[in-house]
Design a protein around this motif. Structure first.
Motif, PDB file in Angstrom:
ATOM      1  N   GLU A 170       0.824  -1.210   0.000  1.00  0.00           N
ATOM      2  CA  GLU A 170       0.000   0.000   0.000  1.00  0.00           C
ATOM      3  C   GLU A 170       0.858   1.259   0.000  1.00  0.00           C
ATOM      4  O   GLU A 170       0.463   2.287  -0.562  1.00  0.00           O
ATOM      5  CB  GLU A 170      -0.939   0.000   1.214  1.00  0.00           C
ATOM      6  N   PHE A 171       2.031   1.191   0.634  1.00  0.00           N
ATOM      7  CA  PHE A 171       2.908   2.360   0.654  1.00  0.00           C
ATOM      8  C   PHE A 171       3.276   2.775  -0.768  1.00  0.00           C
ATOM      9  O   PHE A 171       3.333   3.966  -1.097  1.00  0.00           O
ATOM     10  CB  PHE A 171       4.183   2.071   1.450  1.00  0.00           C
ATOM     11  N   TRP A 172       3.518   1.805  -1.633  1.00  0.00           N
ATOM     12  CA  TRP A 172       3.973   2.100  -2.987  1.00  0.00           C
ATOM     13  C   TRP A 172       2.828   2.464  -3.924  1.00  0.00           C
ATOM     14  O   TRP A 172       3.038   2.712  -5.110  1.00  0.00           O
ATOM     15  CB  TRP A 172       4.784   0.929  -3.526  1.00  0.00           C
ATOM     16  N   SER A 173       1.620   2.512  -3.377  1.00  0.00           N
ATOM     17  CA  SER A 173       0.478   3.021  -4.136  1.00  0.00           C
ATOM     18  C   SER A 173       0.223   4.492  -3.826  1.00  0.00           C
ATOM     19  O   SER A 173      -0.661   5.104  -4.424  1.00  0.00           O
ATOM     20  CB  SER A 173      -0.783   2.203  -3.803  1.00  0.00           C
ATOM     21  N   ARG A 174       0.993   5.053  -2.888  1.00  0.00           N
ATOM     22  CA  ARG A 174       0.820   6.455  -2.524  1.00  0.00           C
ATOM     23  C   ARG A 174       1.348   7.375  -3.630  1.00  0.00           C
ATOM     24  O   ARG A 174       2.102   6.958  -4.514  1.00  0.00           O
ATOM     25  CB  ARG A 174       1.564   6.775  -1.228  1.00  0.00           C
ATOM     26  N   SER A 175       0.988   8.637  -3.528  1.00  0.00           N
ATOM     27  CA  SER A 175       1.472   9.633  -4.484  1.00  0.00           C
ATOM     28  C   SER A 175       2.957   9.880  -4.270  1.00  0.00           C
ATOM     29  O   SER A 175       3.524   9.553  -3.221  1.00  0.00           O
ATOM     30  CB  SER A 175       0.708  10.951  -4.305  1.00  0.00           C
ATOM     31  N   LEU A 176       3.590  10.474  -5.287  1.00  0.00           N
ATOM     32  CA  LEU A 176       5.003  10.816  -5.152  1.00  0.00           C
ATOM     33  C   LEU A 176       5.238  11.792  -3.998  1.00  0.00           C
ATOM     34  O   LEU A 176       6.241  11.698  -3.296  1.00  0.00           O
ATOM     35  CB  LEU A 176       5.518  11.417  -6.461  1.00  0.00           C
ATOM     36  N   ALA A 177       4.308  12.711  -3.791  1.00  0.00           N
ATOM     37  CA  ALA A 177       4.446  13.668  -2.691  1.00  0.00           C
ATOM     38  C   ALA A 177       4.445  12.959  -1.342  1.00  0.00           C
ATOM     39  O   ALA A 177       5.232  13.294  -0.438  1.00  0.00           O
ATOM     40  CB  ALA A 177       3.331  14.705  -2.746  1.00  0.00           C
ATOM     41  N   ASP A 178       3.575  11.964  -1.176  1.00  0.00           N
ATOM     42  CA  ASP A 178       3.541  11.197   0.065  1.00  0.00           C
ATOM     43  C   ASP A 178       4.836  10.421   0.266  1.00  0.00           C
ATOM     44  O   ASP A 178       5.361  10.320   1.374  1.00  0.00           O
ATOM     45  CB  ASP A 178       2.352  10.237   0.061  1.00  0.00           C
ATOM     46  N   ARG A 179       5.334   9.837  -0.823  1.00  0.00           N
ATOM     47  CA  ARG A 179       6.602   9.110  -0.723  1.00  0.00           C
ATOM     48  C   ARG A 179       7.725  10.053  -0.294  1.00  0.00           C
ATOM     49  O   ARG A 179       8.562   9.706   0.539  1.00  0.00           O
ATOM     50  CB  ARG A 179       6.958   8.484  -2.075  1.00  0.00           C
ATOM     51  N   GLU A 180       7.770  11.224  -0.913  1.00  0.00           N
ATOM     52  CA  GLU A 180       8.822  12.179  -0.581  1.00  0.00           C
ATOM     53  C   GLU A 180       8.785  12.548   0.897  1.00  0.00           C
ATOM     54  O   GLU A 180       9.836  12.613   1.557  1.00  0.00           O
ATOM     55  CB  GLU A 180       8.684  13.436  -1.447  1.00  0.00           C
ATOM     56  N   ALA A 181       7.590  12.805   1.417  1.00  0.00           N
ATOM     57  CA  ALA A 181       7.461  13.172   2.827  1.00  0.00           C
ATOM     58  C   ALA A 181       7.912  12.021   3.723  1.00  0.00           C
ATOM     59  O   ALA A 181       8.590  12.235   4.738  1.00  0.00           O
ATOM     60  CB  ALA A 181       6.017  13.555   3.135  1.00  0.00           C
ATOM     61  N   GLU A 236      -2.415  14.335 -16.562  1.00  0.00           N
ATOM     62  CA  GLU A 236      -2.262  13.624 -15.303  1.00  0.00           C
ATOM     63  C   GLU A 236      -1.983  12.159 -15.589  1.00  0.00           C
ATOM     64  O   GLU A 236      -2.748  11.499 -16.285  1.00  0.00           O
ATOM     65  CB  GLU A 236      -3.525  13.757 -14.453  1.00  0.00           C
ATOM     66  N   PRO A 237      -0.873  11.638 -15.063  1.00  0.00           N
ATOM     67  CA  PRO A 237      -0.584  10.224 -15.300  1.00  0.00           C
ATOM     68  C   PRO A 237      -1.569   9.333 -14.556  1.00  0.00           C
ATOM     69  O   PRO A 237      -2.133   9.730 -13.532  1.00  0.00           O
ATOM     70  CB  PRO A 237       0.829  10.056 -14.733  1.00  0.00           C
ATOM     71  N   GLU A 238      -1.781   8.146 -15.094  1.00  0.00           N
ATOM     72  CA  GLU A 238      -2.550   7.171 -14.341  1.00  0.00           C
ATOM     73  C   GLU A 238      -1.709   6.737 -13.143  1.00  0.00           C
ATOM     74  O   GLU A 238      -0.518   7.046 -13.075  1.00  0.00           O
ATOM     75  CB  GLU A 238      -2.896   5.995 -15.251  1.00  0.00           C
ATOM     76  N   PRO A 239      -2.297   6.049 -12.180  1.00  0.00           N
ATOM     77  CA  PRO A 239      -1.525   5.665 -10.987  1.00  0.00           C
ATOM     78  C   PRO A 239      -0.185   5.032 -11.357  1.00  0.00           C
ATOM     79  O   PRO A 239      -0.076   4.312 -12.358  1.00  0.00           O
ATOM     80  CB  PRO A 239      -2.448   4.659 -10.291  1.00  0.00           C
ATOM     81  N   LEU A 240       0.817   5.315 -10.544  1.00  0.00           N
ATOM     82  CA  LEU A 240       2.133   4.749 -10.785  1.00  0.00           C
ATOM     83  C   LEU A 240       2.088   3.231 -10.717  1.00  0.00           C
ATOM     84  O   LEU A 240       1.201   2.642 -10.096  1.00  0.00           O
ATOM     85  CB  LEU A 240       3.128   5.277  -9.749  1.00  0.00           C
ATOM     86  N   LEU A 241       3.068   2.604 -11.360  1.00  0.00           N
ATOM     87  CA  LEU A 241       3.197   1.160 -11.275  1.00  0.00           C
ATOM     88  C   LEU A 241       3.287   0.758  -9.808  1.00  0.00           C
ATOM     89  O   LEU A 241       4.055   1.347  -9.035  1.00  0.00           O
ATOM     90  CB  LEU A 241       4.457   0.710 -12.021  1.00  0.00           C
ATOM     91  N   GLY A 242       2.484  -0.232  -9.406  1.00  0.00           N
ATOM     92  CA  GLY A 242       2.491  -0.670  -8.020  1.00  0.00           C
ATOM     93  C   GLY A 242       3.710  -1.514  -7.730  1.00  0.00           C
ATOM     94  O   GLY A 242       3.633  -2.744  -7.638  1.00  0.00           O
ATOM     95  N   SER A 243       4.864  -0.848  -7.607  1.00  0.00           N
ATOM     96  CA  SER A 243       6.125  -1.559  -7.448  1.00  0.00           C
ATOM     97  C   SER A 243       7.030  -0.790  -6.500  1.00  0.00           C
ATOM     98  O   SER A 243       7.130   0.434  -6.589  1.00  0.00           O
ATOM     99  CB  SER A 243       6.817  -1.710  -8.817  1.00  0.00           C
ATOM    100  N   SER A 244       7.702  -1.510  -5.621  1.00  0.00           N
ATOM    101  CA  SER A 244       8.705  -0.883  -4.764  1.00  0.00           C
ATOM    102  C   SER A 244      10.053  -0.831  -5.456  1.00  0.00           C
ATOM    103  O   SER A 244      10.996  -0.213  -4.952  1.00  0.00           O
ATOM    104  CB  SER A 244       8.841  -1.672  -3.449  1.00  0.00           C
ATOM    105  N   PHE A 245      10.161  -1.455  -6.636  1.00  0.00           N
ATOM    106  CA  PHE A 245      11.451  -1.567  -7.328  1.00  0.00           C
ATOM    107  C   PHE A 245      11.593  -0.579  -8.483  1.00  0.00           C
ATOM    108  O   PHE A 245      12.663  -0.012  -8.688  1.00  0.00           O
ATOM    109  CB  PHE A 245      11.622  -2.999  -7.840  1.00  0.00           C
ATOM    110  N   ILE A 246      10.523  -0.366  -9.238  1.00  0.00           N
ATOM    111  CA  ILE A 246      10.566   0.520 -10.401  1.00  0.00           C
ATOM    112  C   ILE A 246       9.607   1.682 -10.188  1.00  0.00           C
ATOM    113  O   ILE A 246       8.438   1.484  -9.871  1.00  0.00           O
ATOM    114  CB  ILE A 246      10.186  -0.230 -11.696  1.00  0.00           C
TER     115      ILE A 246
END
Length: 431
Positions: free
Chosen positions: A17-28, A399-409
């Motif tokens: 679920e963490f890797w489904s978050r937005s880039l902004a959430d990941r950055e924070a 607006e891009p569709e959701p990012l690839l659900g991956s912790s690697f790419i």
């Protein structure tokens, strides 16, 4: 965001679920982790359903200094003990397909790299500069009069794939086949593709096996009938009496089409998004493309960090930057976070095509595992934006569709874009 223990405890890098978050959430989240006094330890995701054994957990290296030092010290932080591209140890049946350079240590790594590096020196990749430009121009030709397209499917994904396939001698009729198998390997855990969780392993292995069959058949033919393509070079290479086996060539091909294709395509896709959201940087690059291209490409790779992490394992007890690691400890080198380290990159969240110095680790940290195809990737990214900015200067990403659900790419699956068709822009100038 200020450091807060409760907030940090809520960050679980092993949770899909963490890797489904937005880039902004990941950055924070990664900013919080970098603010901690030492790397956090995480339990491993449970991948037993697809045949990966349970593991003891890993340390998340999120600071630039830790990622760089661990990369340099390959004798202590090794790649071959269980694999570098996954958190859980790689089962034997996966290793036969994904056990190329990226999952090796010396002396095996040095031997294989010595042979295949002949095709990836700056001099050699410079020779294909005209081919890269031609392919980039052809892709822009194909969309130039339409005014819109899916940028990933029609430009970003196709450029590195066509370059690699042309280099290897794979016919154009098989290009989509290679793209589909590449996506199946890297996108297995994405909810869009996760129709049967228990079948992920078999789908990944099936895709890899189909790629192996493709290149093995080609290698057998090229051994008897060599041409000037990369397969011919690899299958007939003899460096100090050393030659590659067909299995080694096949594994290397999978590395190229998965790592080389997917990472460059995502750098290009993120690059268009960055230029869309930063019009001042677009105008700056448009004003003098060649002058700014080298630093612009490095900044695109820094911000996009297409490969989010690589794994290493400690071969002995070791102290690094005040932290003691025990033999057998796993560490994940989070390039994505290291490239946003505020102690190294002033105003790290800002996209600045003139940023210098820029010690980004998007191609891997310094050391024996620095990306073999970095020179080629830089040329491909440069060629893509040279054509786009010269011929479709107002191209903008939606607006891009959701990012690839991956912790690697750090993958963008689809990206709509719009631009003024060439004929309309030319006609407006004439009027």
């Amino acid at each position: 965001m200020a450091s807060d223990e409760n907030t940090v405890m809520d960050i679980d890098l092993s949770d899909t679920e963490f890797w489904s978050r937005s880039l902004a959430d990941r950055e924070a989240a990664f900013a919080e982790l970098r603010a901690q006094p030492r790397p956090r330890f995480y339990a491993e995701p449970d991948l037993s359903e697809i045949g990966f054994p349970p593991g003891a957990g890993y340390y998340a290296l999120v600071r630039h200094a830790d990622v760089v030092e661990a990369s340099r010290n390959a004798e202590v932080f090794c790649s071959s003990w269980g694999g570098a591209t996954n958190i859980a140890d790689m089962p034997t049946e996966f290793a036969q397909y994904f056990g190329s350079l990226i999952n090796m240590d010396d002396p095996e790594h040095a031997r294989l790299r010595r042979i295949v590096s002949r095709a990836f020196t700056p001099k050699m990749t410079g020779r294909i500069e005209s081919d890269v430009r031609r392919i980039a121009a052809g892709l822009v030709d194909a969309i130039a009069e339409r005014g819109e397209c899916d940028f990933v499917a029609e430009v970003a994904a196709r450029l590195p794939l066509i370059v690699i396939c042309d280099m290897m001698g794979i016919p154009s009729s098989r290009h989509q086949f290679v793209i589909d198998r590449s996506v199946r390997i890297l996108g297995g855990f994405d909810p869009e593709f996760l129709t049967d969780p228990a079948g992920i392993g078999s789908r990944m292995l099936g895709a890899a096996n189909e790629l192996v069959e493709l290149v093995t058949d080609l290698a057998a033919h090229r051994r008897e009938h060599p041409t000037e393509d990369l397969v011919s070079v690899l299958v007939n290479a003899d460096v100090d009496g050393e030659r590659l086996t067909h299995q080694e060539i096949a594994s290397f091909f999978i590395l190229l089409v998965v790592a080389g294709n997917e990472t460059t395509r995502n750098a290009i896709a993120h690059g268009l998004t960055l230029l869309t959201h930063n019009p001042d940087q677009r105008q700056l690059w448009l004003a003098d493309f060649e002058r700014h291209a080298p630093t612009a490409v490095e900044e695109i790779v820094r911000i996009s960090s297409p490969v989010i992490f690589m794994r290493r394992r400690a071969t002995r007890d070791h102290v690094m930057n005040g932290m003691r690691y025990r033999r057998g400890d796993k560490v994940l080198l989070f390039y994505w976070s290291a490239n946003r380290d505020e102690s190294v990159f002033p105003d790290a969240a800002r996209f600045d095509i003139r940023r210098q110095p820029n010690p980004q680790v998007g191609f891997g940290g310094p050391g024996p595992h620095f990306c073999l195809g970095a020179h080629l990737a830089r040329r491909e990214i440069t060629a893509a934006f040279r054509e786009l900015l010269a011929r479709l200067p107002d191209i903008s990403a939606g607006e891009p569709e959701p990012l690839l659900g991956s912790s690697f790419i750090n993958g963008i699956k689809r990206l709509p874009c719009e631009f003024t068709p060439t004929a309309a822009r030319t006609g407006a100038r004439r009027r």
